[in-house]
Enzyme design. Structure first.
Site, PDB file in Angstrom:
ATOM      1  N   ASN A  15     -17.399  12.508 -53.577  1.00 22.71           N
ATOM      2  CA  ASN A  15     -16.224  11.719 -55.030  1.00 22.71           C
ATOM      3  C   ASN A  15     -17.289  12.244 -56.301  1.00 22.71           C
ATOM      4  O   ASN A  15     -17.340  11.461 -57.509  1.00 22.71           O
ATOM      5  CB  ASN A  15     -17.199  10.965 -54.985  1.00 22.71           C
ATOM      6  CG  ASN A  15     -18.594  11.176 -54.995  1.00 22.71           C
ATOM      7  OD1 ASN A  15     -19.632  11.312 -54.955  1.00 22.71           O
ATOM      8  ND2 ASN A  15     -18.765   9.280 -54.474  1.00 22.71           N
TER       9      ASN A  15
ATOM     10  N   GLU B 289     -35.382  11.237 -62.008  1.00 19.80           N
ATOM     11  CA  GLU B 289     -34.113  12.634 -61.732  1.00 19.80           C
ATOM     12  C   GLU B 289     -34.431  14.017 -62.716  1.00 19.80           C
ATOM     13  O   GLU B 289     -34.018  14.595 -62.370  1.00 19.80           O
ATOM     14  CB  GLU B 289     -32.252  12.088 -61.837  1.00 19.80           C
ATOM     15  CG  GLU B 289     -32.105  10.683 -60.550  1.00 19.80           C
ATOM     16  CD  GLU B 289     -31.262  10.603 -60.358  1.00 19.80           C
ATOM     17  OE1 GLU B 289     -30.167  10.674 -61.545  1.00 19.80           O
ATOM     18  OE2 GLU B 289     -31.028   9.599 -59.964  1.00 19.80           O
TER      19      GLU B 289
ATOM     20  N   HIS C  88     -22.532  12.776 -59.151  1.00 20.80           N
ATOM     21  CA  HIS C  88     -23.362  12.307 -59.429  1.00 20.80           C
ATOM     22  C   HIS C  88     -23.580  12.081 -61.271  1.00 20.80           C
ATOM     23  O   HIS C  88     -23.869  12.725 -62.058  1.00 20.80           O
ATOM     24  CB  HIS C  88     -24.067  12.895 -59.004  1.00 20.80           C
ATOM     25  CG  HIS C  88     -25.913  11.922 -59.393  1.00 20.80           C
ATOM     26  ND1 HIS C  88     -26.552  10.681 -58.005  1.00 20.80           N
ATOM     27  CD2 HIS C  88     -26.969  11.750 -60.328  1.00 20.80           C
ATOM     28  CE1 HIS C  88     -27.443  10.542 -58.804  1.00 20.80           C
ATOM     29  NE2 HIS C  88     -28.530  11.216 -59.771  1.00 20.80           N
TER      30      HIS C  88
ATOM     31  N   LYS D 125     -20.783  17.702 -57.719  1.00 23.28           N
ATOM     32  CA  LYS D 125     -21.032  17.621 -56.096  1.00 23.28           C
ATOM     33  C   LYS D 125     -20.740  19.609 -56.100  1.00 23.28           C
ATOM     34  O   LYS D 125     -19.556  19.690 -56.462  1.00 23.28           O
ATOM     35  CB  LYS D 125     -20.809  16.603 -55.972  1.00 23.28           C
ATOM     36  CG  LYS D 125     -21.511  15.552 -56.475  1.00 23.28           C
ATOM     37  CD  LYS D 125     -21.293  14.164 -55.745  1.00 23.28           C
ATOM     38  CE  LYS D 125     -22.625  13.542 -55.769  1.00 23.28           C
ATOM     39  NZ  LYS D 125     -22.272  12.353 -54.910  1.00 23.28           N
TER      40      LYS D 125
ATOM     41  N   TYR E 254     -32.643  11.477 -53.370  1.00 24.85           N
ATOM     42  CA  TYR E 254     -31.087  10.361 -52.843  1.00 24.85           C
ATOM     43  C   TYR E 254     -32.544   9.437 -51.670  1.00 24.85           C
ATOM     44  O   TYR E 254     -31.823   9.121 -51.054  1.00 24.85           O
ATOM     45  CB  TYR E 254     -30.798  10.496 -51.940  1.00 24.85           C
ATOM     46  CG  TYR E 254     -28.994  11.107 -52.667  1.00 24.85           C
ATOM     47  CD1 TYR E 254     -28.173  10.252 -53.660  1.00 24.85           C
ATOM     48  CD2 TYR E 254     -28.739  12.386 -52.369  1.00 24.85           C
ATOM     49  CE1 TYR E 254     -27.516  10.828 -54.201  1.00 24.85           C
ATOM     50  CE2 TYR E 254     -27.590  12.996 -52.567  1.00 24.85           C
ATOM     51  CZ  TYR E 254     -26.913  12.254 -53.993  1.00 24.85           C
ATOM     52  OH  TYR E 254     -25.885  12.255 -54.514  1.00 24.85           O
TER      53      TYR E 254
HETATM   54  P1  IDP Z   1     -23.173   6.128 -56.815  1.00 22.16           P
HETATM   55  O1  IDP Z   1     -23.005   7.802 -56.668  1.00 22.16           O
HETATM   56  O2  IDP Z   1     -21.672   5.408 -56.850  1.00 22.16           O
HETATM   57  O3  IDP Z   1     -24.206   5.808 -57.775  1.00 22.16           O
HETATM   58  P2  IDP Z   1     -24.208   5.651 -54.214  1.00 22.16           P
HETATM   59  O4  IDP Z   1     -24.036   3.788 -53.447  1.00 22.16           O
HETATM   60  O5  IDP Z   1     -26.113   5.590 -55.524  1.00 22.16           O
HETATM   61  O6  IDP Z   1     -22.991   5.709 -55.555  1.00 22.16           O
HETATM   62  O7  IDP Z   1     -23.968   6.589 -53.204  1.00 22.16           O
HETATM   63  C1  IDP Z   1     -24.444   7.906 -53.592  1.00 22.16           C
HETATM   64  C2  IDP Z   1     -23.319   8.480 -52.899  1.00 22.16           C
HETATM   65  O8  IDP Z   1     -24.109   8.662 -51.296  1.00 22.16           O
HETATM   66  C3  IDP Z   1     -22.119   8.028 -53.451  1.00 22.16           C
HETATM   67  O9  IDP Z   1     -21.736   8.924 -54.167  1.00 22.16           O
HETATM   68  C4  IDP Z   1     -21.571   9.088 -52.306  1.00 22.16           C
HETATM   69  O10 IDP Z   1     -20.865  10.169 -52.291  1.00 22.16           O
HETATM   70  C5  IDP Z   1     -21.861   8.529 -50.764  1.00 22.16           C
HETATM   71  N1  IDP Z   1     -21.410   7.447 -50.660  1.00 22.16           N
HETATM   72  C6  IDP Z   1     -22.072   5.898 -51.138  1.00 22.16           C
HETATM   73  N2  IDP Z   1     -21.608   5.059 -49.757  1.00 22.16           N
HETATM   74  C7  IDP Z   1     -21.050   6.363 -48.983  1.00 22.16           C
HETATM   75  C8  IDP Z   1     -20.266   5.790 -47.669  1.00 22.16           C
HETATM   76  O11 IDP Z   1     -19.799   4.437 -46.916  1.00 22.16           O
HETATM   77  N3  IDP Z   1     -19.611   6.254 -47.312  1.00 22.16           N
HETATM   78  C9  IDP Z   1     -19.553   8.091 -47.383  1.00 22.16           C
HETATM   79  N4  IDP Z   1     -20.700   8.116 -48.382  1.00 22.16           N
HETATM   80  C10 IDP Z   1     -21.156   7.336 -49.196  1.00 22.16           C
HETATM   81 MG    MG Z   2     -26.028   5.982 -57.161  1.00 26.22          MG
END
Ligand code: IDP
Ligand code: MG
Length: 154
Positions: A112, A126, A115, A9, A49
């Site tokens: 984070n 994807e 992905h 990312k 997304y």
């Molecule tokens: P994942 O990446 O671990 O699969 P997902 O729930 O699919 O997590 O969420 C996609 C992305 O959205 C996350 O990687 C993160 O960057 C962002 N994200 C998810 N939940 C939150 C939140 O509560 N606050 C801010 N960003 C979030």
């Molecule tokens: Mg996810």
């Protein structure tokens, strides 16, 4: 063999962590079969997304993911989807275990670093969103015979 879509990312790119993250996947034995360095547009990001549309963090997530180039790639290996998710760690850096990519390199919720597809269905969708079939490169790493034994390969 399974394939998974991995994205390094914008925060990983901007912080100069691409190499260190990629090294972990390589060292694990995952094989890169496609990669592109690009800045993602809103169209692709909203498709990628789409399951998160309507959530409070959605707008910020799409903005963040389009703010800088990313490294999009397809990695291949036995149980590659679950293996990569394990290596990535929990979604939020501050919850992720040490030893995982997110746990070692991040403290944020949205920033984070990486992905990874979360199921075979998501991986197929994807990969198809980011790569044409002719962009997937079939090749045999020289060290492959020492990564898996015959039983691993079924
Ligand atoms: P994942 O990446 O671990 O699969 P997902 O729930 O699919 O997590 O969420 C996609 C992305 O959205 C996350 O990687 C993160 O960057 C962002 N994200 C998810 N939940 C939150 C939140 O509560 N606050 C801010 N960003 C979030
Ligand atoms: Mg996810």
């Amino acid at each position: 063999m399974e394939r998974t879509l991995i994205i390094l990312k914008p925060d990983a790119v901007q912080r100069g962590l691409m190499g260190r993250i990629l090294t972990r996947f390589e060292a694990k034995g995952l094989k890169m079969v496609a990669a592109r360095f690009e800045r993602l547009g809103e169209d692709r990001l909203s498709q990628h997304y789409k399951d998160h549309e309507g959530k409070p963090f959605y707008a910020g997530l799409v903005r963040f993911m389009g703010e800088s180039p990313v490294l999009v790639m397809v990695l291949e290996g036995v149980e590659a989807i679950a293996t990569c998710r394990k290596m990535m760690g929990a979604t939020f850096g501050r919850d992720a275990e040490s030893g995982t990519i997110r746990g070692d390199f991040g403290i944020s919720r949205s920033y984070n670093l990486v992905h990874g597809s979360d199921s075979p269905e998501a991986a197929e969708r994807e990969i198809g969103l980011f790569f044409d079939a002719n962009e997937i490169v079939e090749w045999q790493p020289a060290g492959h015979a020492w990564v898996y034994d015959a039983e691993d390969l079924g």
